[in-house]
Motif scaffolding. Structure first.
Motif, mmCIF file in Angstrom:
data_model
loop_
_atom_site.group_PDB
_atom_site.id
_atom_site.type_symbol
_atom_site.label_atom_id
_atom_site.label_comp_id
_atom_site.label_asym_id
_atom_site.label_seq_id
_atom_site.Cartn_x
_atom_site.Cartn_y
_atom_site.Cartn_z
ATOM 1 N N GLN A 1 7.324 5.620 142.115
ATOM 2 C CA GLN A 1 6.482 6.802 141.920
ATOM 3 C C GLN A 1 5.084 6.638 142.513
ATOM 4 O O GLN A 1 4.265 7.564 142.436
ATOM 5 C CB GLN A 1 6.387 7.124 140.423
ATOM 6 C CG GLN A 1 7.713 7.501 139.793
ATOM 7 C CD GLN A 1 8.384 8.663 140.508
ATOM 8 O OE1 GLN A 1 7.758 9.693 140.788
ATOM 9 N NE2 GLN A 1 9.660 8.496 140.834
ATOM 10 N N TRP B 1 2.098 6.752 145.107
ATOM 11 C CA TRP B 1 1.883 7.828 146.079
ATOM 12 C C TRP B 1 2.324 7.423 147.486
ATOM 13 O O TRP B 1 2.807 8.272 148.247
ATOM 14 C CB TRP B 1 0.424 8.278 146.079
ATOM 15 C CG TRP B 1 -0.581 7.263 146.551
ATOM 16 C CD1 TRP B 1 -1.237 6.338 145.805
ATOM 17 C CD2 TRP B 1 -1.044 7.093 147.899
ATOM 18 N NE1 TRP B 1 -2.069 5.577 146.588
ATOM 19 C CE2 TRP B 1 -1.991 6.033 147.877
ATOM 20 C CE3 TRP B 1 -0.776 7.727 149.113
ATOM 21 C CZ2 TRP B 1 -2.649 5.591 149.025
ATOM 22 C CZ3 TRP B 1 -1.436 7.291 150.257
ATOM 23 C CH2 TRP B 1 -2.356 6.244 150.207
ATOM 24 N N LYS C 1 6.033 7.862 147.627
ATOM 25 C CA LYS C 1 6.360 9.295 147.695
ATOM 26 C C LYS C 1 6.134 9.853 149.101
ATOM 27 O O LYS C 1 6.932 10.658 149.600
ATOM 28 C CB LYS C 1 5.535 10.070 146.673
ATOM 29 C CG LYS C 1 5.968 9.845 145.245
ATOM 30 C CD LYS C 1 5.166 10.715 144.283
ATOM 31 C CE LYS C 1 5.687 10.611 142.870
ATOM 32 N NZ LYS C 1 4.930 11.488 141.942
ATOM 33 N N LYS D 1 9.009 11.416 151.591
ATOM 34 C CA LYS D 1 8.890 12.798 152.048
ATOM 35 C C LYS D 1 8.797 12.927 153.564
ATOM 36 O O LYS D 1 9.402 13.823 154.157
ATOM 37 C CB LYS D 1 7.669 13.452 151.399
ATOM 38 C CG LYS D 1 7.516 14.937 151.727
ATOM 39 C CD LYS D 1 6.399 15.566 150.929
ATOM 40 C CE LYS D 1 6.300 17.065 151.232
ATOM 41 N NZ LYS D 1 5.217 17.704 150.428
#
Length: 229
Positions: A100, A102, A105, A109
């Protein structure tokens, strides 16, 4: 972008200063960079044909355009059994200590590619051409390296890097803790590779190392001593 590292071994540098690399070894594509690497990799493969694609591990900067490349060139995808879930789903940060975070992430993405079906799994001592599969877990659960005995060429993936990933300064490093499942196991994998006394080491991150002064073995000894202290 394309450099010959050894006979039938080509480095494809996908980012400035060799910060993300993939390789072609004896007609096999090893890793594929990030999702946006597709155009560059496709262009090279039109000039240097490959007949299969193998992942050292299924992190976003290694499987990024694997799905697109395998579909474009109709080639099978291979990995270790412990990498199949991430390879086939594209959920590539699930083995990170902090998925989790950043940065994780952002990688998921923007860097990760879609999942792709694994046609074949490989384990310790399987052969990819003249390269022997060596299980080197730690950075990821099913990380593999590839070693060619007759001339000492080692495809090391991310068991070690040859650059600082923040500054891009060249130099041997262990992979960052934030992306590494088990640093202790990774050091054990480094020790295993050092026993091979490789001559040419090809990294996922950083320039190829010609290991003439046994720099790699000294680095591993230092890592091991630091870890025990």
């Amino acid at each position: 972008m394309l450099r010959q590292a050894a006979p039938e071994v080509f480095q494809i540098s996908l980012m400035p200063r060799n910060s993300i690399n993939c390789y072609i070894i004896e007609g096999v594509l090893v890793d594929s960079g990030i999702r946006s690497s597709y155009t560059a990799v496709k262009k090279i493969l039109r000039n240097i044909p490959v007949y299969k694609h193998i992942l050292t591990h299924a992190h976003a900067d290694h499987q990024g355009c694997s799905d697109q490349i395998c579909a474009e060139f109709s080639i099978p995808l291979l990995c270790h059994p412990n990498e199949v879930f991430r390879t086939e789903t594209g959920l590539v940060t699930t083995d990170y200590p902090a998925p989790q975070h950043w940065i994780a992430k952002l990688q998921q993405k923007y860097w990760a590619g879609q999942g792709h079906k694994v046609e074949q799994t490989v384990v310790e001592n399987d052969m990819i051409g003249n390269f022997r599969v060596i299980e080197t877990p730690g950075h990821s659960p099913g990380h593999i390296s590839l070693f060619r005995e007759h001339d000492g060429v080692l495809i090391i993936g991310d068991v070690a890097t040859n650059m600082n990933l923040i500054t891009t300064a060249v130099g041997l490093k262990c992979p960052p803790n934030i992306f590494t499942t088990d640093q202790q196991r990774n050091i054990q994998s480094l020790q295993k590779l050092a026993q091979l006394n490789p001559s040419v080491i090809c990294f996922g991150h950083g320039p190829v190392l010609h290991n003439t002064n046994r720099k790699f073995e000294k680095f591993v000894a230092e890592c091991s001593a630091h870890n025990e202290s």
